[in-house]
Design a protein around this motif. Sequence first.
Motif, mmCIF file in Angstrom:
data_model
loop_
_atom_site.group_PDB
_atom_site.id
_atom_site.type_symbol
_atom_site.label_atom_id
_atom_site.label_comp_id
_atom_site.label_asym_id
_atom_site.label_seq_id
_atom_site.Cartn_x
_atom_site.Cartn_y
_atom_site.Cartn_z
ATOM 1 N N LEU A 269 0.693 -1.216 0.225
ATOM 2 C CA LEU A 269 -0.077 -0.269 0.127
ATOM 3 C C LEU A 269 0.532 1.302 -0.042
ATOM 4 O O LEU A 269 0.648 2.160 -0.685
ATOM 5 N N GLN A 270 1.682 0.932 1.083
ATOM 6 C CA GLN A 270 2.873 2.389 1.058
ATOM 7 C C GLN A 270 3.790 3.112 -0.400
ATOM 8 O O GLN A 270 3.424 4.379 -0.509
ATOM 9 N N SER A 271 4.119 1.657 -1.052
ATOM 10 C CA SER A 271 4.581 1.740 -2.355
ATOM 11 C C SER A 271 3.680 1.824 -3.801
ATOM 12 O O SER A 271 3.442 3.093 -4.586
ATOM 13 N N THR A 272 1.827 2.049 -3.542
ATOM 14 C CA THR A 272 1.053 2.005 -4.065
ATOM 15 C C THR A 272 0.609 3.840 -3.855
ATOM 16 O O THR A 272 0.305 4.226 -5.661
ATOM 17 N N PHE A 273 0.298 4.510 -3.202
ATOM 18 C CA PHE A 273 -0.386 5.168 -2.146
ATOM 19 C C PHE A 273 0.711 5.760 -1.905
ATOM 20 O O PHE A 273 0.957 6.535 -1.246
ATOM 21 N N ASP A 274 2.882 6.071 -2.168
ATOM 22 C CA ASP A 274 2.933 6.795 -1.501
ATOM 23 C C ASP A 274 3.237 8.216 -1.424
ATOM 24 O O ASP A 274 3.484 8.661 -0.498
ATOM 25 N N SER A 275 2.445 8.269 -2.578
ATOM 26 C CA SER A 275 2.125 10.439 -2.663
ATOM 27 C C SER A 275 1.455 10.611 -1.094
ATOM 28 O O SER A 275 1.498 11.307 -0.480
ATOM 29 N N ILE A 276 0.354 9.595 -0.910
ATOM 30 C CA ILE A 276 -0.104 9.715 0.205
ATOM 31 C C ILE A 276 0.521 9.488 1.677
ATOM 32 O O ILE A 276 0.532 10.496 2.764
ATOM 33 N N TYR A 277 0.973 8.841 1.548
ATOM 34 C CA TYR A 277 2.262 8.035 2.887
ATOM 35 C C TYR A 277 2.753 9.191 2.567
ATOM 36 O O TYR A 277 3.693 10.237 4.376
ATOM 37 N N GLU A 278 3.983 10.037 2.276
ATOM 38 C CA GLU A 278 4.220 11.457 1.785
ATOM 39 C C GLU A 278 3.894 12.298 3.005
ATOM 40 O O GLU A 278 4.097 12.904 3.188
ATOM 41 N N LEU A 279 2.231 12.563 2.468
ATOM 42 C CA LEU A 279 1.499 13.301 2.870
ATOM 43 C C LEU A 279 1.479 12.904 4.339
ATOM 44 O O LEU A 279 1.501 14.076 4.835
ATOM 45 N N SER A 280 1.468 12.330 4.801
ATOM 46 C CA SER A 280 0.866 11.796 6.526
ATOM 47 C C SER A 280 2.363 12.844 6.954
ATOM 48 O O SER A 280 1.624 13.241 8.156
ATOM 49 N N ASP A 281 3.071 12.902 6.603
ATOM 50 C CA ASP A 281 4.414 13.911 7.774
ATOM 51 C C ASP A 281 3.695 14.582 8.210
ATOM 52 O O ASP A 281 3.953 15.171 9.086
ATOM 53 N N GLU A 282 2.450 15.115 7.403
ATOM 54 C CA GLU A 282 2.190 16.417 7.288
ATOM 55 C C GLU A 282 1.635 17.051 7.900
ATOM 56 O O GLU A 282 1.292 18.506 8.253
ATOM 57 N N CYS A 283 0.662 15.676 8.646
ATOM 58 C CA CYS A 283 -0.569 16.108 8.940
ATOM 59 C C CYS A 283 0.041 16.567 10.400
ATOM 60 O O CYS A 283 0.591 16.223 11.130
ATOM 61 N N LYS A 284 -1.138 17.698 11.481
ATOM 62 C CA LYS A 284 -1.269 17.583 12.753
ATOM 63 C C LYS A 284 -1.425 16.556 13.432
ATOM 64 O O LYS A 284 -0.231 16.849 14.677
ATOM 65 N N PHE A 285 -1.416 15.450 12.907
ATOM 66 C CA PHE A 285 -2.243 14.341 14.353
ATOM 67 C C PHE A 285 -1.395 13.276 13.816
ATOM 68 O O PHE A 285 -1.199 12.513 12.685
ATOM 69 N N LYS A 286 -0.182 12.447 14.342
ATOM 70 C CA LYS A 286 0.453 11.795 14.196
ATOM 71 C C LYS A 286 -0.222 10.341 13.540
ATOM 72 O O LYS A 286 0.099 9.974 13.225
ATOM 73 N N ASP A 287 -1.606 10.088 14.661
ATOM 74 C CA ASP A 287 -2.357 8.931 14.088
ATOM 75 C C ASP A 287 -3.641 9.480 13.444
ATOM 76 O O ASP A 287 -4.430 8.806 13.612
ATOM 77 N N CYS A 288 -3.197 10.031 12.722
ATOM 78 C CA CYS A 288 -4.856 10.747 11.448
ATOM 79 C C CYS A 288 -4.786 9.654 10.546
ATOM 80 O O CYS A 288 -4.000 9.169 10.027
ATOM 81 N N SER A 289 -6.393 9.621 10.440
ATOM 82 C CA SER A 289 -6.664 7.702 10.189
ATOM 83 C C SER A 289 -7.614 8.848 7.580
ATOM 84 O O SER A 289 -8.027 8.204 7.197
ATOM 85 N N HIS A 290 -6.823 10.652 7.872
ATOM 86 C CA HIS A 290 -6.879 10.637 6.532
ATOM 87 C C HIS A 290 -8.304 10.203 6.407
ATOM 88 O O HIS A 290 -9.104 10.899 5.213
ATOM 89 N N THR A 291 -9.395 11.488 7.480
ATOM 90 C CA THR A 291 -11.149 10.686 6.920
ATOM 91 C C THR A 291 -12.187 12.252 7.544
ATOM 92 O O THR A 291 -12.581 12.793 6.647
ATOM 93 N N THR A 292 -11.715 12.479 8.879
ATOM 94 C CA THR A 292 -12.253 13.839 9.147
ATOM 95 C C THR A 292 -11.336 14.501 9.712
ATOM 96 O O THR A 292 -11.786 15.768 10.526
ATOM 97 N N GLU A 293 -10.438 14.143 10.114
ATOM 98 C CA GLU A 293 -9.125 15.901 10.839
ATOM 99 C C GLU A 293 -8.740 16.898 10.428
ATOM 100 O O GLU A 293 -8.624 16.692 9.411
ATOM 101 N N ALA A 294 -9.159 17.539 11.288
ATOM 102 C CA ALA A 294 -8.646 18.871 11.167
ATOM 103 C C ALA A 294 -6.761 18.608 11.416
ATOM 104 O O ALA A 294 -6.271 18.455 11.892
ATOM 105 N N GLY A 295 -6.776 19.870 9.724
ATOM 106 C CA GLY A 295 -5.105 19.664 9.590
ATOM 107 C C GLY A 295 -4.865 18.826 9.017
ATOM 108 O O GLY A 295 -3.428 18.230 9.155
#
Length: 354
Positions: A269-295
Amino acid sequence: MTLEDLGYDEYFQNFRSENNLEGFGVGRVIAEHKERYEVKTIEKEYEAEILGNIRFTAQSRADFPAVGDWVAISEYDVDKVLIHAIFPRKSIIERQMVGKNGEKQIIATNIDTAFIIQAVDRDFNLNRLERYLTICYNSKIEPVIVLSKIDLMGEDELMVLEKDVKNRIPDVKVFSVSNETLIGIEYLQSFIERGKTYCLLGSSGVGKSSLLNSLYGDELMKTSSISEHSNRGKHVTTHRELRVLKNGGIIIDNPGMREVGITENAEGLQSTFDSIYELSDECKFKDCSHTTEAGCAVLEAVDKGEIDMSSYENYLRMLREQKHFETTLKDKRKKDKMFGKLMKRYKKGNYKNF
């Protein structure tokens, strides 16, 4: 022909030497029929069956031979051999077994490159392509996309479709071919290397067997037309089979797969969706689910159109599958461990505790 022409290399030879298997012959499994197999050596092809100790010590289906495996063999009759050992696998393409939670199905082993085939005229689906990419990346196998039946589409339409593929999946090589006119076949043939193993992946009816015939230059595998009623293939390929091309490449054809279930391995999954995983580092919360969180940097990129919405939704679906499989597998292993302890106590004679 040499063993190297069949894909044999130092990796397998080292195992053979270290485990005192040099007194046995060496062959590669080219077909599987339940618990009977066909094995190819540099001299001939044999019918094969496994020794009882392989069957009785097997913990799962993965402990049995699969198409692509290297095995130690001994001849016991005309054109018949016994399989004494299975060599360690360099790579395994597998998916979640259909209808069985927490279990895997091996598609093929010891693969260098997978040709992911989709026909341009029927159920072309970018989400499905990402699923195939994920199981390839899980196995650390190079994926290559092959768009088939391009003779059924105009040049302008094909250019748009190719652009869509490259925009969504930018770092994977794409070939466009026709098995009717042979457009693109020579170019694909030039990509195939002697002694390397390639696997054909795709739904029924996308032209996998026809492609194998085109690459070989003769009819190796039976093919059939698409059903007019369902617009689906007719499952002409009923089992996996390994073939050696005239140019020395090795190809494994597979039955069509309508379901490509994701297993517990997160690397794909990380290789297929590498752009999503790279952006995860910029999320406000470390455990961000990328669904409803602010930031959430991922949601922000989706809103801006920097990440394709369909790809994002596909990622969430596959992530849920991966997590579910992982949880189911842990539960299954826990139950198996408890059962093993009970059997151990039983064998020691602690019957009163039962």
